[in-house]
Design a protein around this motif. Structure first.
Motif, short mmCIF file in Angstrom:
data_model
loop_
_atom_site.label_atom_id
_atom_site.label_comp_id
_atom_site.label_asym_id
_atom_site.label_seq_id
_atom_site.Cartn_x
_atom_site.Cartn_y
_atom_site.Cartn_z
N SER A 1 -10.49 -5.14 4.07
CA SER A 1 -9.22 -5.08 3.37
C SER A 1 -9.14 -3.82 2.52
O SER A 1 -8.10 -3.14 2.49
N ARG B 1 -8.28 -0.94 4.67
CA ARG B 1 -6.85 -0.90 5.01
C ARG B 1 -6.04 -0.35 3.85
O ARG B 1 -5.10 0.44 4.04
N CYS B 2 -6.36 -0.80 2.64
CA CYS B 2 -5.62 -0.35 1.46
C CYS B 2 -5.70 1.17 1.29
O CYS B 2 -4.70 1.82 0.99
N TYR C 1 -2.54 1.93 3.96
CA TYR C 1 -1.44 1.75 3.01
C TYR C 1 -1.34 2.86 1.98
O TYR C 1 -0.30 3.04 1.36
N ASN D 1 2.38 -9.17 -0.21
CA ASN D 1 1.84 -8.60 1.01
C ASN D 1 0.73 -7.60 0.66
O ASN D 1 0.83 -6.86 -0.33
N GLU D 2 -0.30 -7.55 1.48
CA GLU D 2 -1.44 -6.68 1.20
C GLU D 2 -1.04 -5.21 1.14
O GLU D 2 -1.58 -4.43 0.35
N ALA D 3 -0.07 -4.81 1.97
CA ALA D 3 0.36 -3.41 1.98
C ALA D 3 1.05 -3.02 0.69
O ALA D 3 1.14 -1.84 0.36
N THR E 1 -5.66 -5.72 -1.81
CA THR E 1 -6.43 -6.93 -1.49
C THR E 1 -6.09 -8.05 -2.47
O THR E 1 -6.24 -7.91 -3.67
N THR F 1 -4.26 -10.86 2.01
CA THR F 1 -5.43 -10.73 2.87
C THR F 1 -5.55 -11.92 3.81
O THR F 1 -6.00 -11.78 4.94
N ALA G 1 -3.38 -11.02 6.63
CA ALA G 1 -3.99 -10.00 7.48
C ALA G 1 -5.09 -10.58 8.36
O ALA G 1 -5.27 -10.18 9.51
N GLU G 2 -5.86 -11.55 7.81
CA GLU G 2 -7.00 -12.10 8.53
C GLU G 2 -6.67 -13.34 9.34
O GLU G 2 -7.46 -13.76 10.20
N ASP H 1 -10.29 0.33 13.17
CA ASP H 1 -10.29 -1.14 13.20
C ASP H 1 -10.13 -1.57 14.65
O ASP H 1 -9.03 -1.57 15.19
#
Length: 599
Positions: free
Chosen positions: A16, A19-20, A24, A106-108, A112, A117, A120-121, A440
């Motif tokens: 995560s 991704r951040c 993002y 939202n994670e974006a 995290t 998350t 996302a998972e 990923d």
């Protein structure tokens, strides 16, 4: 639903954070805009229907953890909070943290966190204290679990969050277990709500979970809840078929007997002799109209199209579908021609990564001196013959999707150490480059070789084998398939839709060992259909059967298709349209084949 993630062994938080930072562009010190809301019609329709269904379970959870300073939060599948309830003593803390109705987590947007998350998972997560990517959220502890609809698409997220948590996350792990169980109950309450006007088969499986099947008045299966989708003993291919076609006759008749009696007896349920659990039928509770919220249609399973009931292939498909949603490498083994590449293509189509790329690397066909560049890419002008603009490489091309390493047993030993590092870290360095690239990808490998023997011979690294063989799936040979008789007509219809097999031809095709497996069968069917003078293939029409010698069928077709077409036209008194129909091809194809030069 999926089991809770064990953070002591999972890479969920590092993934995560990656991704951040990389996708993002979020800074740990930067607080993104806090008032992000979404009020579209789909969101509001879901809120109006899901909240009444989930309220009893939300209130039950609140009585358990609400007084300990937890907020009970329900969000939609994009992270917008549908409802948030907390004890009055803590309400202002949660409002200050923006854990309130209408806010998007939202994670974006927020880095995290439990809700984002989890989305996302697609699995339960615990994000505790400084595991949050944004430092402003380090005072939160969030335990979240997904809620799936009957198509096993993410519907919502159930979350409990607390402000200023204890340093020790042990108690939070217990909270995560409670949240996961509550999410499962909401899933089933939602399913019952969606199918209030239908019959239900409630099945207590051998693993003690409750799986729900919605049935029409004629007792055909019209819906499965998330537990039924996940249980390895069950099969989503039940959809659209009468229950009587899947259950053993005594089980089906016992269900009908209990239905007639009006009593809810739990009877043993068996399918093809396999005990699935204890079940009973529940009558419709009411007639409902659910036009406001319509879940997406379930996609037909591509993996289920690869078998016609063979237990081994069905089990391989079930395990692969579950495994691909987790960061575990899959190794597919089997003889040449059993369909390993088709299996991977179908698995990609059935997975949550279907919108991402499927990138295939044949490790046996790429020259040794180029395979490193093909896998990891290269910088501009890195070596003689390198592309001036550089090359991304297969790992980078597969970012967000699946990387399929076919014939992995033939990968050069010298390159295996670099592959091991890339698989373990998710980072690659292009040839001639200085910086690493984070990717990923899900790794799937395939081989017809005995990799353990190659390890003993010093041709394959044992540590790489361990990493690639998170789960090994052995696809059976054709001679071991129990469903070959049912598959052959299906294969022929895919290769030549107008042709059929007579009973005698089907018997003949089931007899040989087919050492080349489906690759050999396909060539036989192609040649036979192309040269046959009728649409129903008889034994005399079968060309290239194993006991007739292993010659090149394609060459045979190329050298004889002119005479076959001429014979068909002659038999139809010169009528090209009738001749094309007789051959099972279009007129355009007939003209093209007739004009093609022979070799």
């Amino acid at each position: 639903m999926s089991a809770p993630i064990d953070l002591t062994s999972s890479a969920v938080v590092p993934k995560s954070w990656s991704r951040c930072a990389n996708q993002y562009g979020i800074s740990p010190t930067h607080r993104r805009p806090l008032d992000a809301r979404r009020d579209d019609a789909g969101h509001m329709a879901l809120r109006e229907q899901l909240l009444p269904v989930s309220r009893p379970e939300l209130e039950r959870l609140e009585t358990v953890v609400g007084k300990t300073g937890h907020s009970i939060i329900l969000s939609d599948n994009r992270g917008t909070i549908l409802s948030a309830a907390s004890h009055r003593h803590y309400r202002s803390d949660f409002q200050s943290a923006r854990l309130s109705t209408g806010q998007c987590w939202n994670e974006a947007l927020r880095g995290t966190n439990g809700i984002g998350t989890c989305i996302a998972e697609h699995a339960p997560v615990l994000i505790h204290g400084d595991q949050h990517y944004v430092r402003a959220h380090h005072n939160l502890s969030c335990a979240a679990a997904p809620i799936f609809d009957e198509n096993h698409q993410l519907l919502a997220v159930l979350d409990t969050s607390t402000v200023n948590p204890d340093r020790d996350p042990t108690r939070a792990l217990h909270t995560l277990a409670m949240v996961s169980e509550s999410a499962r109950r909401i899933e089933q309450d939602w399913f019952r709500h969606r199918h209030a006007g239908d019959w239900l088969l409630e099945l207590q499986t051998t693993g003690a979970a409750i799986a729900l099947y919605a049935l029409s008045d004629a007792l055909s299966v019209i819906g499965l809840d998330a537990s039924a989708h996940q249980n390895l003993s069950l099969d989503a291919s039940w959809l659209g078929f009468d229950l009587s076609e899947h259950l053993d006759k005594p089980s089906f008749e016992s269900l009908l007997d209990t239905l007639d009696s009006g009593l809810q007896y739990h009877v043993p349920i068996l399918a093809q002799g396999q005990f699935l659990g204890f079940g009973h039928l529940r009558a419709p509770t009411q007639t409902v109209s659910l036009e406001a919220y319509t879940p997406p249609r379930a996609r037909p399973s591509q993996l289920d199209q690869l078998h016609a009931g063979d237990a081994t292939v069905r089990e391989c498909a079930r395990k692969a579908k579950r495994l691909i949603e987790h960061d575990v490498a899959l190794l597919i083994c089997g003889e040449t021609g059993v369909g390993k590449d088709r299996f991977v293509t179908a698995l990609h189509a059935d997975s949550s990564r279907r919108d991402g790329p499927l990138v295939t690397v044949n490790c046996a066909s790429i020259p040794t001196e180029l395979i490193e560049s093909e896998l990891f890419g290269h910088a501009p002008g890195a070596f003689t013959g390198a592309r001036q603009q550089g090359h991304r490489g297969k790992f980078a091309e597969a970012d967000g999707g699946i990387l399929f390493l076919d014939e992995i047993g033939d990968m050069p030993l010298a390159l295996q150490s670099r592959l091991l590092r890339a698989v373990e870290t998710g980072r690659v360095t292009p040839v001639g480059g200085s910086g690493e690239i984070q990717v990923d990808v899900r790794i799937i490998s395939a081989t017809h070789r005995d990799l353990d023997a190659r390890v003993r011979d010093g041709l394959f690294r044992q540590d790489l084998l361990y990493r690639l063989r998170g789960l090994a799936i052995e696809l059976p040979s054709v001679r071991a398939r129990s469903d070959l008789r049912a598959l052959l007509p299906r294969l022929l219809s895919q290769l030549s839709p107008n042709h059929h097999l007579s009973a005698a031809a089907l018997d003949a095709l089931c007899a040989p060992p087919w050492v080349g497996n489906f690759r050999e069968i396909n060539q036989c069917l192609k040649a036979s259909a192309a040269l046959a003078d009728r649409l129903t293939l008889e034994v005399a029409d079968l060309i290239g059967m194993p006991d007739g010698g292993h010659h090149d069928l394609l060459s045979q077709v190329q050298s004889t298709h002119h005479s076959a077409i001429d014979d068909a036209i002659a038999a139809c008194d010169g009528n090209v349209t009738h001749a094309a129909k007789r051959l099972g091809i279009s007129r355009a194809t007939l003209y093209r084949k007739r004009a093609a030069p022979t070799e």
